[in-house]
Design an enzyme around this catalytic site. Structure first.
Site: not given
Ligand code: PLP
Length: 421
Positions: A138, A241
């Site tokens: 990500h 999530k």
């Molecule tokens: C695998 C992964 N890492 C990091 C994130 C970032 O999460 P957040 O936006 O809650 O900080 C996400 C969000 O979709 C994710 O799916």
């Protein structure tokens, strides 16, 4: 065309001891309609819906306990502090962490990774050092390392994946060496659903004395995670999530590592004493929690994890595995549909493209049917480039999804094809 209500799979209650309909009743938002149709919520990798227990915990906190924490001698402040710290203990147990002081509350996965990049990275990564990530990360597990590499003169290396979306472990291992200071790897890919062999990755990295950060944003909602068994150095996830509130997340690290790290941000609560000449920092975890924390968020997250414990994470995982198998089967019947992400080890993500139809159009038509999916690059643009697509449509599953919803998704996709025929 297959009718939306055709039952082609044994119903979940016949297969498992998990009553999905009872669970659904605990999520008030699932009672609402969208475009006059019952909502089919399949955007759970973006954020999950909240059970009544979480909503109640937040309302109870603001109704009966609200005060600032760690500061007051009065009853409300003491109660708020007690609830906030109890939430930390719930997280500790959920992760099987050694001590509650190893749990740092942050805003979410993104902030957790940035904290490690800046607080740990700026003291441990230098010129010529290397950080290893993978193609399926990500953006929040790419950009903080690019920033750090630029600041420190270090190099970012990227481990490749195969056409199923699985990490090529041999290639990954070849990237490791004496220059490797950190491996930062996603536990479960948000865009593919791939589950990475994190324990093995940690072993490989530790042979070179490299530290390992695991991005657990998409793992925590779907499987039991034991940070001591994984032996990772940092584990991060987001509350929203995993059926908890937005604005709260967790960084777990080993106490000796956190102790040796400088603070990330300065301010109230993270100090033990301040003079204009010198400031002494607070003990763990408060050294990393500058300012008034998200007290209600932590309490809501604690309630979410308690809710999952009460259902049983194994039962949830079994239910979601069945949904994924059935959903995969149904989508594969759709002519021109290509699944992106077909790893052997997968959680509930169905990413796909349909020949001749832009994912955005798929998402828009599905929305008119009351079906919420995500379309776009899923904050994983390099991964989209790897598969040669600008975007995908993604249905992502949660404990409250049903086999009928998989049927509804398939039926709506047949409709999309008819519209574009
Ligand atoms: C695998 C992964 N890492 C990091 C994130 C970032 O999460 P957040 O936006 O809650 O900080 C996400 C969000 O979709 C994710 O799916």
């Amino acid at each position: 065309m297959t009718a939306a209500n055709t039952v082609r799979w044994p119903q979940p209650t016949a297969q498992t001891d998990f009553d999905v309909y009872k669970a659904r009743a605990e999520f008030p938002i699932l009672r609402r309609k969208v475009h006059d149709r019952p909502i089919v919520y399949l955007d759970n990798a973006a954020t999950t819906q909240k059970p009544q227990a979480v909503i109640d915990a937040i309302v109870r906190y603001y109704t009966t306990e609200n005060a600032n924490v760690h500061r007051g001698v009065h009853a409300l402040s003491e109660q708020a502090t007690e609830s906030y710290e109890q939430a930390r203990v719930t997280v500790q147990r959920f992760l099987n962490a050694a001590e509650a002081c190893e749990i740092v509350f942050v805003r979410g996965t993104t902030e957790g990774i940035n904290l490690v990049a800046q607080a740990w990275g700026r003291t441990h990564v230098g010129r010529g050092d290397e950080i290893v990530i993978s193609t399926m990360e990500h953006h929040s597990n790419i950009v903080p390392w690019q920033i750090l590499c630029e600041q420190q003169g270090a190099r970012l290396r990227v481990a490749p994946i195969n056409d199923n979306g699985e990490l090529l472990l041999d290639e990954f291992e070849k990237l490791l060496g004496p220059k490797t200071k950190l491996v930062s790897i996603v536990h479960v890919s948000n865009a593919l659903g791939t589950v990475n062999p994190v324990r093995k990755i940690v072993e490989m990295a530790h042979r070179w004395n490299a530290r390992v950060l695991v991005d657990g944003a998409q793992a925590i909602p779907h499987m039991a995670v034991d940070v001591r068994a994984l032996d990772c150095d940092f584990y991060v996830f987001s509350g929203h999530k995993v059926y908890g509130p937005t604005g709260i997340g967790v960084l777990h690290s080993k106490a000796e590592l956190l102790d040796a790290m400088p603070p990330y941000q300065g301010g109230g609560d993270m100090i033990s004493s301040v003079t204009f000449e010198k400031t002494l920092y607070n003990r763990l975890p408060y050294k990393f929690e500058a300012g008034t924390p998200h007290v209600s968020g932590a309490i809501g997250l604690g309630a979410a994890l308690a809710y999952l414990n009460a259902i049983g994470r194994d039962r949830i995982a079994r239910h979601e595995r069945q949904l994924l198998a059935y959903g995969t089967e149904r989508l594969q019947e759709i002519p021109g549909l290509r699944l992106i992400g077909t790893a052997r080890e997968k959680t509930g993500v169905l990413s796909f493209v349909v020949e001749g139809i832009h994912p955005h159009d798929i998402g828009t038509i599905l929305d008119r049917e009351g079906i919420a999916i995500r379309t776009g690059h899923h904050c994983a643009q390099p991964l989209m480039q790897r598969f040669g697509v600008p975007a995908t449509a993604r249905a992502s599953l949660a404990l409250y999804n049903t086999m009928e919803e998989m049927d509804a998704l398939a039926a709506a996709l047949h409709k999309v094809r008819e519209v574009f025929a």
